[in-house]
Design a protein around this motif. Structure first.
Motif, PDB file in Angstrom:
ATOM      1  N   PHE A 268      -5.567   3.373 -10.131  1.00 19.73           N
ATOM      2  CA  PHE A 268      -5.478   4.830 -10.032  1.00 19.73           C
ATOM      3  C   PHE A 268      -4.120   5.328 -10.518  1.00 19.73           C
ATOM      4  N   VAL A 269      -3.061   4.650 -10.096  1.00 18.59           N
ATOM      5  CA  VAL A 269      -1.717   5.036 -10.528  1.00 18.59           C
ATOM      6  C   VAL A 269      -1.594   4.922 -12.048  1.00 18.59           C
TER       7      VAL A 269
ATOM      8  N   ASN B  19      -7.021  13.783  -8.618  1.00 20.00           N
ATOM      9  CA  ASN B  19      -6.237  13.443  -7.432  1.00 20.00           C
ATOM     10  C   ASN B  19      -7.087  12.867  -6.297  1.00 20.00           C
ATOM     11  N   ASP B  20      -8.359  13.263  -6.256  1.00 14.20           N
ATOM     12  CA  ASP B  20      -9.194  12.929  -5.105  1.00 14.20           C
ATOM     13  C   ASP B  20     -10.058  11.696  -5.297  1.00 14.20           C
ATOM     14  N   GLU B  21     -10.223  11.232  -6.547  1.00 15.59           N
ATOM     15  CA  GLU B  21     -11.148  10.130  -6.799  1.00 15.59           C
ATOM     16  C   GLU B  21     -10.762   8.867  -6.035  1.00 15.59           C
ATOM     17  N   ILE B  22      -9.476   8.641  -5.871  1.00 18.83           N
ATOM     18  CA  ILE B  22      -9.034   7.445  -5.154  1.00 18.83           C
ATOM     19  C   ILE B  22      -9.563   7.444  -3.723  1.00 18.83           C
ATOM     20  N   ASN B  23      -9.767   8.638  -3.145  1.00 16.55           N
ATOM     21  CA  ASN B  23     -10.294   8.708  -1.779  1.00 16.55           C
ATOM     22  C   ASN B  23     -11.740   8.227  -1.706  1.00 16.55           C
TER      23      ASN B  23
ATOM     24  N   PHE C  30       0.827  -1.196   0.000  1.00 14.13           N
ATOM     25  CA  PHE C  30       0.000   0.000   0.000  1.00 14.13           C
ATOM     26  C   PHE C  30       0.869   1.258   0.000  1.00 14.13           C
ATOM     27  N   LEU C  31       1.885   1.242   0.848  1.00 15.29           N
ATOM     28  CA  LEU C  31       2.759   2.405   0.924  1.00 15.29           C
ATOM     29  C   LEU C  31       3.545   2.612  -0.363  1.00 15.29           C
ATOM     30  N   SER C  32       3.993   1.503  -0.968  1.00 13.27           N
ATOM     31  CA  SER C  32       4.759   1.628  -2.210  1.00 13.27           C
ATOM     32  C   SER C  32       3.896   2.190  -3.321  1.00 13.27           C
ATOM     33  N   VAL C  33       2.618   1.789  -3.374  1.00  7.05           N
ATOM     34  CA  VAL C  33       1.709   2.336  -4.383  1.00  7.05           C
ATOM     35  C   VAL C  33       1.469   3.815  -4.132  1.00  7.05           C
ATOM     36  N   SER C  34       1.243   4.175  -2.865  1.00  7.90           N
ATOM     37  CA  SER C  34       0.945   5.556  -2.522  1.00  7.90           C
ATOM     38  C   SER C  34       2.104   6.482  -2.859  1.00  7.90           C
ATOM     39  N   ILE C  35       3.330   5.982  -2.673  1.00  6.26           N
ATOM     40  CA  ILE C  35       4.510   6.796  -2.965  1.00  6.26           C
ATOM     41  C   ILE C  35       4.540   7.192  -4.434  1.00  6.26           C
ATOM     42  N   PHE C  36       4.185   6.236  -5.314  1.00  4.39           N
ATOM     43  CA  PHE C  36       4.263   6.496  -6.746  1.00  4.39           C
ATOM     44  C   PHE C  36       3.024   7.206  -7.294  1.00  4.39           C
ATOM     45  N   ALA C  37       1.954   7.245  -6.495  1.00  2.00           N
ATOM     46  CA  ALA C  37       0.747   7.937  -6.946  1.00  2.00           C
ATOM     47  C   ALA C  37       0.908   9.429  -6.705  1.00  2.00           C
ATOM     48  N   GLN C  38       1.778  10.055  -7.489  1.00  2.00           N
ATOM     49  CA  GLN C  38       2.090  11.448  -7.275  1.00  2.00           C
ATOM     50  C   GLN C  38       0.931  12.338  -7.710  1.00  2.00           C
ATOM     51  N   LYS C  39       0.773  13.424  -7.019  1.00  2.00           N
ATOM     52  CA  LYS C  39      -0.300  14.360  -7.291  1.00  2.00           C
ATOM     53  C   LYS C  39      -0.130  14.982  -8.674  1.00  2.00           C
ATOM     54  N   VAL C  40      -1.219  15.062  -9.405  1.00  2.00           N
ATOM     55  CA  VAL C  40      -1.210  15.709 -10.707  1.00  2.00           C
ATOM     56  C   VAL C  40      -1.487  17.194 -10.498  1.00  2.00           C
TER      57      VAL C  40
ATOM     58  N   LEU D  51      -4.339  23.458 -17.633  1.00  2.00           N
ATOM     59  CA  LEU D  51      -2.931  23.269 -17.965  1.00  2.00           C
ATOM     60  C   LEU D  51      -2.283  22.324 -16.966  1.00  2.00           C
ATOM     61  N   HIS D  52      -1.657  21.266 -17.469  1.00  2.00           N
ATOM     62  CA  HIS D  52      -0.875  20.352 -16.631  1.00  2.00           C
ATOM     63  C   HIS D  52       0.537  20.307 -17.202  1.00  2.00           C
ATOM     64  N   GLN D  53       1.470  20.877 -16.471  1.00  2.00           N
ATOM     65  CA  GLN D  53       2.859  20.947 -16.937  1.00  2.00           C
ATOM     66  C   GLN D  53       3.653  19.762 -16.417  1.00  2.00           C
ATOM     67  N   ASP D  54       4.307  19.054 -17.341  1.00  2.00           N
ATOM     68  CA  ASP D  54       5.164  17.921 -17.001  1.00  2.00           C
ATOM     69  C   ASP D  54       6.318  17.918 -17.989  1.00  2.00           C
TER      70      ASP D  54
END
Length: 439
Positions: free
Chosen positions: A373-374, A401-405, A13-23, A38-41
């Motif tokens: 989600f990730v 970002n919030d749908e996973i909640n 769970f923690l490993s998934v959460s770490i990689f689920a970075q906020k957009v 606008l989403h800058q990456d």
């Protein structure tokens, strides 16, 4: 063993959460009503430009179905500054890819380019919005294209009437325009006059009925200036009145039969009407689907496929802006009858309605949705689509970002309650999908 299991789950769970970075994203409106996100990456030198129009098959009038999907094709015909048939050529010649798709609720166009061609992507979409050429020649050309698509994907394709809902929608919806398929009626398109296409375009394809998303490698200040230059002067359209048609509840099981000469194996289907995609229960039904048919450890796979009663099983919730449709079914194997499959599926529904799923199954389910989600937020093209859809259909761009909640908040009790409320025998269409009338 219990301790080890929980520890392993927590680590995953923690490993998934770490990689689920906020957009990260920014949104604002132009004076003509065009919503911009606008989403800058800058991790990779690519950029997606996308426009979603809030128009789909449900916005069509009786006797003129298929217009929204038709415009998905028609708006590639050309513009005042892009010769007929050159749209795709321009994109590919500049190292890009592009496409479009239509649903009951919206139409989505997008291009992905090397980031040094951002201006080209913005120009192409502004041309599509401001200067499309809609004439009889283009209508006639795309009429044949759509007919061929219908022949290839529906008329001559096994299970095409199920996949594209031409054999399903009219049974579950009686009043709402969702009763019609997205591809529409070829007779309606044949009968339509050019001025009707022009009126449909004027009504729906204006900046105040659209969202523009730019996602990827760009400089914000330069991009905002280009957006203003390309889109700022496009005239605002009239305000669109949204469909507001309520369906009467289904109070008794409806049994229907559909035929498809292209198939060799029949299907037993249960079809239920479900709530809007904004409703938490729609998210819960996604989890119900996963429990039933997601992977070889799912309940219906183990009960029907592993025991050689079914060749294939399916269960999915198609949530839309106004209502959703939940479809579950199975293809029989050997001597198994469609009635046998119906009983087996009802048994699985009853278990969900009367028993809480186990803690182990629940934790596995949560982990699966974390991973989903990730994956859904990987790649600028996926992100552009999600941002546009969340704004257009759910009225909340932050859901990226919030749908996973929402999924995290769903309890075992919620799953049991939703299965009881929506997967009810007296609220469904039961379909036998057969090859011929003699079957």
């Amino acid at each position: 063993m219990r301790k080890i299991y929980y520890s392993g789950f927590l680590a995953l769970f923690l490993s998934v959460s770490i990689f689920a970075q906020k957009v990260e994203f920014e949104e604002y409106d132009l004076s003509n009503g065009l919503h911009v996100i606008l989403h800058q990456d800058n991790a990779a030198p690519v950029v997606t430009t996308a426009v979603m129009y809030h128009v789909g098959a449900k916005d069509e009038v009786k006797g003129r179905t298929g217009f929204a999907h038709f415009f998905e094709h028609l708006l590639f015909e050309g513009t005042e500054n892009i010769p007929k048939g050159e749209f795709f050529k321009i994109v590919s010649a500049n190292g890009g890819s592009n496409n479009a798709n239509t649903t009951q609720d919206r139409t989505f166009y997008y291009e992905t380019f090397p980031s040094n061609n951002l201006a080209l992507g913005l120009w192409l979409e502004s041309e599509r919005m401001l200067h499309p050429v809609i004439n009889q020649d283009g209508v006639d050309t795309q009429n044949e294209v759509v007919k061929e698509e219908k022949r290839a994907r529906i008329d001559n394709a096994p299970y095409g009437k199920i996949i594209y809902r031409t054999g399903i929608n009219q049974h579950i919806f009686k009043k709402h325009p969702y009763k019609n398929s997205v591809i529409g009626s070829m007779e309606d398109l044949d009968a339509a006059q050019l001025d009707e296409f022009l009126a449909f375009h004027k009504k729906f394809y204006a900046p105040n009925n659209a969202v523009l998303v730019v996602a990827g490698d760009f400089k914000t200040s330069e991009t905002k200036k280009m957006i203003q230059d390309y889109f700022g002067d496009i005239p605002k359209g009239e305000e669109v009145t949204r469909v507001n048609i309520k369906e009467d509840p289904i109070t008794a099981s409806v049994k229907v039969t559909e035929f498809d000469s292209n198939i060799q194996i029949p299907i037993k289907l249960f079809i239920f009407r479900t709530p809007s995609n904004k409703d938490k229960d729609a998210y819960t039904l996604d989890m119900v689907s996963s429990i039933l048919t997601s992977g070889k450890s799912s309940r219906m796979y183990k009960k029907l496929v592993e025991e050689k009663k079914a060749l294939q099983v399916l269960a999915f919730n198609d949530s839309q802006e106004d209502y959703g449709t939940y479809i579950m079914g199975a293809l029989p194997m050997g001597e198994t009858s469609l009635d046998d499959l119906a009983k087996e599926m009802d048994d699985e529904i009853t278990k969900l309605q009367t028993e809480l799923i186990s803690e182990k199954e629940y934790q596995k389910l949560q982990n699966k949705f974390e991973n989903n989600f990730v994956n859904s937020n990987s790649g600028v093209q996926n992100i552009a689509n999600t941002l546009a859809a969340n704004y257009t259909l759910k009225g909340n761009t932050k859901l990226i970002n919030d749908e996973i909640n929402i999924y995290r908040s769903i309890t075992r009790e919620d799953i049991k309650r939703v299965a009881t409320e929506y997967l009810n025998k007296n609220k469904r269409v039961e379909m036998d999908y057969l090859k011929t009338k003699s079957e």
